[in-house]
Design an enzyme around this catalytic site. Structure first.
Site, PDB file in Angstrom:
ATOM      1  N   ARG A 198       0.824  -1.212   0.000  1.00 50.32           N
ATOM      2  CA  ARG A 198       0.000   0.000   0.000  1.00 50.32           C
ATOM      3  C   ARG A 198       0.861   1.266   0.000  1.00 50.32           C
ATOM      4  O   ARG A 198       0.440   2.313  -0.494  1.00 50.32           O
ATOM      5  CB  ARG A 198      -0.992  -0.005   1.174  1.00 50.32           C
ATOM      6  CG  ARG A 198      -2.046   1.095   1.083  1.00 50.32           C
ATOM      7  CD  ARG A 198      -3.176   0.933   2.090  1.00 50.32           C
ATOM      8  NE  ARG A 198      -4.258   0.080   1.622  1.00 50.32           N
ATOM      9  CZ  ARG A 198      -5.380   0.510   1.017  1.00 50.32           C
ATOM     10  NH1 ARG A 198      -5.578   1.806   0.837  1.00 50.32           N
ATOM     11  NH2 ARG A 198      -6.304  -0.333   0.621  1.00 50.32           N
TER      12      ARG A 198
ATOM     13  N   GLU B  87      -9.355   6.444   7.115  1.00 56.58           N
ATOM     14  CA  GLU B  87      -7.930   6.643   6.888  1.00 56.58           C
ATOM     15  C   GLU B  87      -7.562   7.888   6.072  1.00 56.58           C
ATOM     16  O   GLU B  87      -6.556   8.531   6.374  1.00 56.58           O
ATOM     17  CB  GLU B  87      -7.351   5.408   6.183  1.00 56.58           C
ATOM     18  CG  GLU B  87      -7.352   4.166   7.042  1.00 56.58           C
ATOM     19  CD  GLU B  87      -7.110   2.917   6.208  1.00 56.58           C
ATOM     20  OE1 GLU B  87      -7.956   2.591   5.365  1.00 56.58           O
ATOM     21  OE2 GLU B  87      -6.066   2.278   6.399  1.00 56.58           O
TER      22      GLU B  87
END
Lengths: 492, 790
Positions: free
Chosen positions: B325, B728
């Site tokens: 990620r 997030e």
């Protein structure tokens, strides 16, 4: 002198009489395990996160006031004749939410909710004591409360909203029971010596300072506990055995504060919070530092005497007190001696204190006119952090503008709070100008060989210490040399 | 509820898009919200405590536990030999993470044994009495040192590549190389880890675990017990914070509690002290980013070659997907013509790092933003101009390094609106003017954007279930696979359900997450909780509604389209029946009033081997402007003002979304400023408590903090009520704080030198950056090469 073998206090709306408890039993464990009052949470067990915050009410000259404290490092033995209030008792007499609780709900002040009971307790204490808190007052009240979810913004808004309601008998249980609480606490304070025996050792609560002197002389192995902001961690973190314990936080005789033209004298049991008024009146330069010692709960519990007696090289009060030429009075039995504070700190972990001898008071002479005095604390986080270093400068100039005397002390730069003697010597007799300051910066490297650790590297400690000399010099010249807190913060 | 007058209300209370308080807010403020440690304990409950290694890397030559066994109140001492099943809780399937270490310890603080005693205090005291003998082995804690020492990777690295990187770099008019160090972060959830296991019949056990991933705890407990998943039930009503720290890190505590509970046939609770929690459990990965970028005189990036090396710790845990990620977000909002990004998931002798809000994305994005900053200072331009010059957009400039087309790009509009509303340009000019006349205090301002990909990159995780019961009185029971850690997931899912049934929110009771009601759930992570579980709950409601509509149509002999769910009522032809009455009738007519809902995210795919696919269903966007003051004598600073404009799609609950943004911002600011993890030369983590590890306080929050949702935003994909995930993405908005600090530092050298401020920018790092620039200015002055003012 009367004797007791139990302590007596109020827990919310009940009277409690306890005997046989361990001297290191914490209030938090007792609340959660023995009393099943699980609203109060354990977040860190070291007095830093505030999830365990409760209010403790005490009588001071007949006046009842409530302060936020950390239940995790507060010992049950210290609660005699007090009123312990947990979150379960903060809603209104009719069971509806208090002004603080309702404002927290309305402003979305909780997310995971784990810090919330502690925050409600801290804000309730503020709400009772300060009808019109500035934003800076709210921040100060919350310095000892960590929240990891909200970013604090809604909590600040909640505190501002709650302040629109004035505490009354109708909307607050503590106000409603004010008279009854005073009566009960007055009844508990019978002036007796308390001795509590348990499997894990003995707890002593001396009747007065003379009784303390007698007890400590007889039990020099005992641990003296004032605010327990240090000793609490010996128990919760290091599982050290501390018995027997002599609690002194309740002794009126150690809570005396005198302020006059000669200076300030603080009894060893005066909390940071209680000391603030007199100290800042005499030394306004201490105000900012004072508000950056621990969090509100730690300032409510911890004492200047304890900060000195534990001998930490990174305590916040010794550097300014040494620069101010403070003296400390020690007592053993009926004997007293007074010595300069700087002489008390011998080396790391060693102080000039004999077995059975305790710190009784600290005296700080008043500042003369025309003295330049300042104290600065450097820490990774501005508030509720331990100093990477702490500096104090005390300089006088003669009529020609030459340095007549210099007293400079640093914490965090050596094994003890220590004066910068080489720098002081270098400065004395020199003109107070930029070149002299540059030379003093160089001299400072002779005085200290700081360590590297998680708070700061040796390089940073030395460099920022040297740069603080520049800040001090610039400020004595009236030049702006540090960040001003935001205008919104300047209300207080 | 209202009296049953058919026209009394035109809207339900607490439906989708309504601002509502967190469902537990009343309980939070009164201390009546129960966390696991607050639950009543069954008689005879025992307490466990873990014994830890005190070497970073060593062979255990002997372990004497006699004194532990003999200690007051001790009932049992467990070691790896007492694990009845597999001594492994590795979530990656690589079998590299033991329940209890045996043979060799791989980090300082690794659990080696567990003491079970009558009280927690007795267990904790006893655990100190173990006598270890070790044979020390060399250890490495730092990422760069691990690379230098040729330490292994804990998992397979990823490479993302597009275009011709060698030719792209060679053909770029300008080029620069650099390194950025990015620190890790402790989660510092206020409620630490805890597991409470209650033994049942046969091989059954129920575990209350403070976990974001009950299904994985269930599987791990079964695995460690040597039994099957249907013997294990895992429950959690709420956590006192998670942030990713309870995605896999709960496994160990749960497994040990369950093993002890089954062995002793008593309830067993394990809760480490805060210091041990911080020592035992993984954190955000530290990264070292090495970059080589080619660009042109207008600041447009032509080619980027970068590697992202991470401190993974002793085992793989989630380091594979975390470092993946990081690569997925190294582009942030920017198009790279020729690009090669590689990950280096380095093994180190530290705790195994894990998920943390953003999951590697923040570190990847920060690396990308450092490159923008470097280019800006190299060209003497405002970094915002460089950002705009590189935004995705237009034909040929909308493909990511992982070959996904960016179709929902709104960053230009977000940035433009924020630039105007925050008065960015005038304030920046004012700050530059201020700095010219301020010798000690310098100020900085920065505007940084965020684009964050939503979906688990493990594609199979993008599924969810929900269980909805409607009872005879019309009250509704809601259960879903997500877990509540403060984010308001339960509130939002209940709002979705209220909207579906057209009933007031207080008709719905939210119940504890349990593997017994909804199986095979995914972690509540990747910001996906509402997207997935909201859809699953809606699906369950729709199933029940379909049955109800069919029933009503038949019962009242009307077409189905004449049955409608209206606020707290059901319209049946011309008749408006109170919801409860209608349900009662349906029950009596034997309509099934319960349904298990399901959802899987459509249209996503990812081929890791080729580095191509559409791993993300959509992107969430946002931007922030931060302004700071810096003391150049000490490195101290404060954040003076922050303005945020964030895209939560069509928000399901604006108050909760703003709460997520404010909270994420301050948490991200902590990561980039005062939160520093510090290991000593023995490999000991020395910042393992709030006294030494400094998360932001109320007084650290931005003094002016304007947070707005982009109220025009709407998810172009058919997500739950067109909302977007919000957990997030805002965590990366405070990159603007770091860059503003950098600008204040850069003022020392007239903004001609990149400040290269690494993270966390503690006062110490800020001062050292100031010193570096001061030295360069002095050098230039002495050599007469430059007239930058000192």
């Amino acid at each position: 002198m009367a004797h007791r073998t139990s302590i007596r206090f109020l827990l919310n709306d009940r009277t409690v009489e306890l005997s046989g408890f361990a001297p290191d039993l914490t209030l938090l464990d007792w609340l959660r395990i023995d009393r099943r009052l699980t609203g109060t949470k354990e977040g860190c067990a070291e007095g830093d996160c505030g999830a365990c915050t409760v209010l403790v009410g005490r009588l001071d000259n007949g006046i009842l006031s409530y302060e936020s404290v950390n239940a995790c490092i507060r010992f049950v033995g210290s609660l005699d004749a007090s009123h312990v209030v947990t979150v379960e008792h903060l809603n209104r007499p009719d069971g509806t939410l208090s002004a603080v609780q309702q404002a927290m709900v309305d402003n979305h002040g909780s997310q995971c909710g784990f810090c919330t009971p502690g925050i409600v307790a801290s804000l309730h204490g503020l709400w009772l004591s300060d009808p019109e808190p500035a934003e800076s007052d709210i921040e100060r009240a919350l310095q000892g409360n960590l929240c990891r979810c909200t970013g604090y913004e809604p909590i600040i808004k909640a505190a501002i909203a709650a302040a629109k309601t004035i505490p009354t008998e109708d909307n607050d249980r503590l106000v409603a029971s004010y008279g009854a609480t005073i009566e009960a606490l007055t009844g508990f304070a019978d002036g007796a010596r308390v001795t509590v025996e348990s499997e894990r050792g003995t707890t002593f609560l001396p009747a007065d300072v003379d009784d303390l002197a007698e007890l400590y002389a007889a039990h020099p192995e005992a641990t003296i506990v004032a605010g327990s902001t240090d000793v609490g961690l010996w128990v919760t973190k290091h599982m050290r055995e501390i018995a027997p314990v002599i609690f002194i936080g309740h002794l009126e005789g150690l809570k005396q504060i005198s302020l006059d033209e000669t200076g300030v004298t603080l009894g060893a049991g005066v909390s940071y919070t209680a000391a603030r008024g007199a100290l800042v009146a005499a030394f306004p330069q201490l105000a900012e530092l004072w508000d950056r010692i621990g969090g509100e709960q730690v300032r409510n519990m911890g004492t200047v005497g304890g900060n000195i007696a534990n001998g930490s090289p990174i305590g916040d009060t010794p550097p300014p007190l040494i620069a101010l030429n403070a003296t400390v009075t020690l007592r053993r039995g009926a004997e007293r001696r007074t010595l300069p504070l700087e002489a008390f700190f011998i080396e790391y972990g060693k102080q000039d204190r004999q077995p059975g001898e305790f710190v009784e008071s600290v005296s700080v002479p008043a500042l003369e006119d025309d003295v330049f005095f300042a104290t600065y604390k450097i820490s990774k986080r501005r508030d509720e952090d331990i100093s990477a270093l702490c500096a104090a400068f005390h300089v006088t100039l003669d009529d020609e503008g030459m340095v007549a005397s210099a007293r400079i002390a640093f914490g965090g730069m050596a094994g003890t709070p220590k004066r910068a003697s080489a720098t002081e010597a270098m400065l004395t007799g020199q003109p107070w100008n930029w070149d002299t300051i540059q030379a003093a910066r160089t001299a400072l490297a002779e005085d200290y060989q700081p360590l590297s650790d998680w708070r700061a590297s040796a390089e940073y400690r030395m460099l920022s210490a040297q740069n603080l000399m520049i800040r001090f010099f610039l400020e004595t010249c009236g030049a702006p040399a540090r960040i001003e807190r935001h205008p919104a913060m300047a209300e207080a | 509820m209202d009296a049953p007058s058919p026209r009394s209300k035109t809207e339900i209370s607490g439906g989708a898009h309504a601002t509502r308080q967190h469902d537990s807010a009343h309980k939070h403020v009164t201390g009546s919200a129960d966390y696991i440690d607050d639950m009543p304990e069954p008689a005879g409950t025992l307490h466990g405590y873990l014994g830890l290694s005190d070497r970073a890397h060593a062979k255990i030559t002997s372990l004497d536990l006699d004194a532990v066994r003999a200690a007051d109140g001790v009932i049992a001492v467990l070691t790896a030999a007492d694990v009845p099943g597999s001594n492994d809780i590795s979530p990656s399937g690589r079998n590299d993470e033991p329940v209890l270490a045996t043979g060799t310890v791989l980090f300082h603080g690794q659990p080696v044994f567990a003491v079970i005693a009558e009280s927690r205090e007795k267990a904790r005291r006893a655990a100190k009495k173990a006598v270890f003998c070790y044979e020390d082995l060399p250890h490495v804690t730092d990422v760069r040192a691990a690379m230098d020492a040729n330490y292994p990777l804990v998992t397979d690295p990823l490479k993302l590549e597009r275009g011709d990187i060698e030719a792209g770099l060679a053909g770029s008019p300008r080029r620069l190389q650099g390194e950025m160090r990015i620190g890790g972060q402790d989660h510092f959830y206020l409620e630490g880890h805890i597991a409470f296991a209650i033994p049942g019949e046969d091989d059954e056990v129920t575990v209350w675990s403070s976990t974001q991933h009950p299904s994985e705890v269930q599987h791990m407990v079964a695995h460690a017990l040597g039994t099957v998943s249907n013997a294990v039930t895992v429950q959690v009503r709420r956590m006192g914070g998670g942030f990713g720290g309870k995605e896999t890190q709960s496994n160990q505590f749960a497994a040990i509690a369950a093993i002890a509970a089954k062995k002793l046939n008593r309830a067993v609770k394990i809760r480490p002290d805060r210091d041990d929690d911080m020592i035992i459990t993984g954190k955000r990965h530290d990264f070292v980013v090495d970059y080589d970028v080619g660009y042109d005189d207008s600041g447009v990036i032509h080619a980027l070659d970068a590697s992202f090396a991470a401190r993974c710790g002793f085992s793989s845990d989630l380091s594979g997907p975390v470092t993946d990620r990081a690569l997925f977000h190294a582009d942030n909002c920017y198009f790279y013509q020729d690009v090669r990004l590689v990950s280096k998931p380095m093994m180190t002798n530290t705790v195994s790092n894990t998920a943390f809000r953003g999951f590697g994305g923040p570190q990847g994005m920060l690396g990308g933003e450092r490159i923008i900053e470097e280019i800006a200072y190299a060209l003497g331009r405002d970094p915002l101009e460089i950002r705009k010059a590189n935004f995705y957009g237009g034909p040929g400039r909308d493909i990511t390094p992982y070959h996904q087309t960016v179709k929902d790009n709104i960053i230009a509009r977000v940035v433009e609106e924020l630039e105007t509303s925050s008065d960015y340009q005038a304030r920046r000019a004012g700050i530059i003017a201020f700095n010219e006349t301020s010798p000690v205090v310098r100020r900085g301002i920065a505007l940084t954007p965020v684009k964050f990909g939503i979906s688990f990159t493990a594609t199979w995780y993008n599924q969810a279930g929900a269980l909805v019961h409607v009872y005879q009185d019309g009250s509704i029971h809601l259960n879903h696979g997500g877990t509540e850690m403060g984010q308001g997931l339960n509130t939002k899912v209940a709002q979705v359900l209220a909207e579906e049934f057209q009933v007031d929110l207080d008709t719905i009771r939210i119940t504890a997450t349990t593997t017994g009601k909804v199986p095979n759930t995914s972690a509540t992570a990747a910001s996906s909780g509402t997207d997935l579980n909201g859809m699953a709950a809606a699906n369950a409601a729709q199933q029940i509604k379909t049955r109800l509509v069919a029933f009503a149509a038949e019962k009242f002999n009307i077409p189905e389209d004449q049955v409608a769910f209206e606020p707290n009522h059901v319209r049946v032809g011309n008749e408006l029946m109170p919801f409860g009455d209608f349900i009662k009738l349906a029950y009596q007519e034997r309509v099934q009033l319960s349904a298990a809902g399901f959802y899987k995210t459509p249209d996503i795919h990812w081929d890791r081997a080729s580095g191509k696919g559409r791993p993300f269903y959509y992107f969430a966007y946002g931007a922030a402007v931060s302004e700071v003051s810096v003391d150049t004598l000490t490195g101290e600073y404060q954040v003076d003002r922050v303005d945020v404009l964030h895209d939560a799609g069509k928000s399901l609950n604006p108050a909760l979304d703003i709460g997520q943004i404010e909270g994420a911002f301050v948490q991200g600011m902590g990561w980039l400023t005062t939160e520093e993890l510090w290991w000593d030369d023995k490999g000991r983590l020395r910042t393992h408590a709030p006294s030494t590890y400094k998360i932001p306080l109320a007084s650290d929050r931005p003094k002016i903090f304007n947070v707005k949702l982009a109220d025009w935003a709407e998810n172009r994909e058919p997500t739950i009520r067109r909302s977007k995930a919000v957990g997030e993405p805002p965590f990366m908005l405070p990159i603007s704080v770091l860059e503003a600090l950098g600008m204040a530092v850069a003022s020392i050298a007239d903004y001609q030198v990149s400040p290269q401020l690494d993270a966390p920018a503690t006062p110490e790092r800020v001062l050292m950056a100031v010193e570096r620039l001061k030295a360069m200015v002095t050098e230039a002055y002495v050599s007469g090469e430059d007239e930058a003012d000192a």
